[in-house]
Motif scaffolding. Structure first.
Motif, PDB file in Angstrom:
ATOM      1  N   THR A 280       0.879  -1.196   0.053  1.00 32.38           N
ATOM      2  CA  THR A 280      -0.058   0.075   0.062  1.00 32.38           C
ATOM      3  C   THR A 280       1.048   1.212   0.080  1.00 32.38           C
ATOM      4  O   THR A 280       0.546   2.112  -0.934  1.00 32.38           O
TER       5      THR A 280
ATOM      6  N   LYS B 158       2.460   1.626  -3.310  1.00 33.65           N
ATOM      7  CA  LYS B 158       1.409   2.084  -4.333  1.00 33.65           C
ATOM      8  C   LYS B 158       1.199   3.639  -4.152  1.00 33.65           C
ATOM      9  O   LYS B 158       1.033   4.509  -5.214  1.00 33.65           O
TER      10      LYS B 158
ATOM     11  N   SER C  97       3.860   5.340  -5.710  1.00 30.86           N
ATOM     12  CA  SER C  97       4.071   5.397  -7.220  1.00 30.86           C
ATOM     13  C   SER C  97       3.223   6.262  -7.785  1.00 30.86           C
ATOM     14  O   SER C  97       3.305   6.643  -8.940  1.00 30.86           O
TER      15      SER C  97
END
Length: 94
Positions: A39, A42, A45
């Protein structure tokens, strides 16, 4: 010939404006399971300018390489915090 020199000069100028990548370490709280680092990665990103991130569950840290011309260490910490994992900059490297 003038166009070639102008083009070469323009490339040098653009290259000078491109920021060198920086790497920082974030302290990340509340990571308790194997899904938490996924998580956090992500969330990072989705921040413009992030080139790479490595998240360590055991040390509760995230090492992030980014373009300082596109984002800041504070913005990276905010993105992780908004994903539910309070974060702060531990090492503001180069």
């Amino acid at each position: 010939m003038k166009q070639a020199r102008l083009f070469a000069s323009l490339l040098v100028t653009i290259s000078a404006l491109a920021a060198e990548p920086r790497t920082i370490t974030l302290g990340v709280e509340h990571m308790t399971c194997a899904a938490c680092p996924i998580t956090v990665r992500k969330a990072l990103s989705h921040v413009a300018g992030v080139a790479q991130s490595t998240v360590n569950l055991e040390s509760h840290t995230a090492k992030v390489t980014f373009d300082p011309g596109k984002t800041t260490p504070e913005a990276l910490a905010t993105a992780v915090s908004q994903a539910g994992f309070p974060a702060k900059v531990l090492r503001n490297g180069s």
